[in-house]
Design a protein around this motif. Structure first.
Motif, PDB file in Angstrom:
ATOM      1  N   VAL A 122      21.360 -20.291  23.164  1.00  0.00           N
ATOM      2  CA  VAL A 122      22.188 -19.472  22.142  1.00  0.00           C
ATOM      3  C   VAL A 122      21.889 -17.862  22.118  1.00  0.00           C
ATOM      4  N   ASN A 123      20.789 -17.596  22.429  1.00  0.00           N
ATOM      5  CA  ASN A 123      20.225 -16.245  22.088  1.00  0.00           C
ATOM      6  C   ASN A 123      20.535 -15.588  23.733  1.00  0.00           C
ATOM      7  N   LEU A 124      20.389 -16.243  24.568  1.00  0.00           N
ATOM      8  CA  LEU A 124      20.799 -15.711  25.938  1.00  0.00           C
ATOM      9  C   LEU A 124      22.033 -15.630  26.058  1.00  0.00           C
ATOM     10  N   ARG A 125      23.107 -16.783  25.700  1.00  0.00           N
ATOM     11  CA  ARG A 125      24.345 -16.485  25.704  1.00  0.00           C
ATOM     12  C   ARG A 125      24.860 -14.951  25.212  1.00  0.00           C
ATOM     13  N   ARG A 126      24.122 -14.971  23.931  1.00  0.00           N
ATOM     14  CA  ARG A 126      24.877 -14.011  23.216  1.00  0.00           C
ATOM     15  C   ARG A 126      24.505 -12.671  23.897  1.00  0.00           C
ATOM     16  N   ARG A 127      23.310 -12.531  24.186  1.00  0.00           N
ATOM     17  CA  ARG A 127      22.721 -11.341  24.926  1.00  0.00           C
ATOM     18  C   ARG A 127      23.415 -11.042  26.255  1.00  0.00           C
ATOM     19  N   HIS A 155      26.533 -12.155  27.192  1.00  0.00           N
ATOM     20  CA  HIS A 155      27.772 -11.795  26.906  1.00  0.00           C
ATOM     21  C   HIS A 155      27.825 -10.272  26.343  1.00  0.00           C
ATOM     22  N   GLU A 156      27.025  -9.924  25.501  1.00  0.00           N
ATOM     23  CA  GLU A 156      27.136  -8.435  25.149  1.00  0.00           C
ATOM     24  C   GLU A 156      26.871  -7.372  26.264  1.00  0.00           C
ATOM     25  N   ALA A 157      26.080  -7.852  27.338  1.00  0.00           N
ATOM     26  CA  ALA A 157      25.673  -6.929  28.471  1.00  0.00           C
ATOM     27  C   ALA A 157      26.714  -6.974  29.489  1.00  0.00           C
ATOM     28  N   LEU A 158      27.302  -8.267  29.816  1.00  0.00           N
ATOM     29  CA  LEU A 158      28.107  -8.435  30.925  1.00  0.00           C
ATOM     30  C   LEU A 158      29.544  -8.989  30.945  1.00  0.00           C
ATOM     31  N   ARG A 159      29.925  -9.006  29.284  1.00  0.00           N
ATOM     32  CA  ARG A 159      31.193  -9.502  28.984  1.00  0.00           C
ATOM     33  C   ARG A 159      31.556 -10.859  29.675  1.00  0.00           C
TER      34      ARG A 159
END
Length: 328
Positions: A303-308, A310-314
């Motif tokens: 969950v944390n990896l997906r959030r981070r 997506h924030e960085a690479l959209r």
């Protein structure tokens, strides 16, 4: 397959004039021509596409051949959209006063001004991007920001459209912007027709940062080198700034100041960038589940990896892997 319903005929075509420059890059010009030029009887012609140059005649391209351009800057006076495709060495090439004046005149009378890739440098030289967000190729973003400090360069997005002015990231992102403009002008159905004929999606997911090279630290001063080596060997473990400072035998404030002075970012940002770079490499080179990758790079959970990510690479790790997974 059900045939497409014919689109209604439009009024006078929207005139798109591409302003070419010496050592013109052929790819962004071709992208624009593919979108705005004639598509044959299957798609009603709603655009007329032309090219011009400051000095008509043979114009060298980056690909080694010349283009014969017959129109000068006067062609911009009748353009509905002025389009500036990228060129070679745009970062340090001067934009002539005549080109700046012609682009400004076109903008003042209501023409839409579009920069593809490094074409943004011409728009910036004309002052059309002052205090506005703008896109260009990720490798040229720093140069555009340094040369034109009033431009708010966004190195991540595929394109930025302000209505009167629009800019795109590099290479194929020019197609993304051109199709977006068609969608804005004539609706999604017409843009979809053109995209299908070009055999490409009408809209791409994510941002251009997913195509950028994996970040590296670059030259590092001796004072930080041992710490960065230590951090690189323990990406799978949570590490606070306080722990970094303790390892470096510095206060947290001094450590943060040295990172900012020498690397341009904070310690926490540097560490997150390394974790994301490791994530990208594992997505490209392995079939490891996202949960396993998250623990291996120190992001604690899927969950944390997906959030981070997506924030960085959209985009999502799954979409990134589909695009960039190396063949076995």
């Amino acid at each position: 397959m059900t045939p497409s319903r014919p689109l209604p005929r439009s009024r006078a075509p929207h005139r798109v004039v591409a302003l070419l420059q010496p050592r013109q890059s052929a790819f962004p010009l071709s992208c624009a021509a593919e979108v705005f030029a004639d598509h044959g009887p299957a798609i009603p012609a709603r655009y007329a596409f032309e090219v011009c140059a400051e000095r008509p005649g043979p114009l060298p391209t980056q690909s080694g051949y010349d283009l014969l351009v017959t129109q000068g800057l006067e062609a911009l006076e009748r353009a509905d959209t002025v389009l500036v495709p990228g060129r070679e060495h745009a970062d340090d090439a001067e934009v002539s006063p005549e080109v700046v004046a012609a682009v400004r005149r076109a903008h003042r009378r209501g023409a839409r001004i579009v920069g593809l890739c490094s074409g943004a440098f011409v728009l910036a030289a004309a002052g059309l991007l002052d205090d506005r967000r703008a896109a260009t190729h990720w490798a040229r973003a720093a140069g555009l920001a340094a040369r034109f400090p009033r431009v708010r360069v966004d190195p991540g997005v595929l394109y930025v459209d302000h209505g009167d002015v629009a800019t795109s990231a590099g290479s194929a992102a020019g197609v993304d912007l051109c199709l977006h403009l068609v969608r804005s002008d004539h609706g999604a159905a017409y843009a979809m027709r053109i995209a299908r004929q070009m055999v490409m999606p009408p809209h791409r997911e994510g941002c251009q940062l997913q195509y950028a090279e994996l970040p590296t630290s670059g030259p590092v001063a001796d004072s930080l080198a041992p710490l960065l080596e230590w951090l690189g060997g323990r990406l799978d473990r949570p590490t606070s700034v306080a722990e970094m400072a303790a390892y470096a035998r510095l206060s947290a404030r001094t450590l943060t100041r040295r990172f900012t002075e020498q690397l341009g970012i904070s310690p926490a940002r540097w560490l997150l960038d390394r974790r994301l770079a490791a994530t990208r490499a594992l997505l490209e080179e392995t079939d490891l589940p996202v949960e396993t990758i998250a623990h291996r790079v120190g992001l604690s959970s899927a969950v944390n990896l997906r959030r981070r990510f997506h924030e960085a690479l959209r985009t999502t790790p799954a979409a990134y892997r589909r695009t960039f997974r190396a063949a076995p």
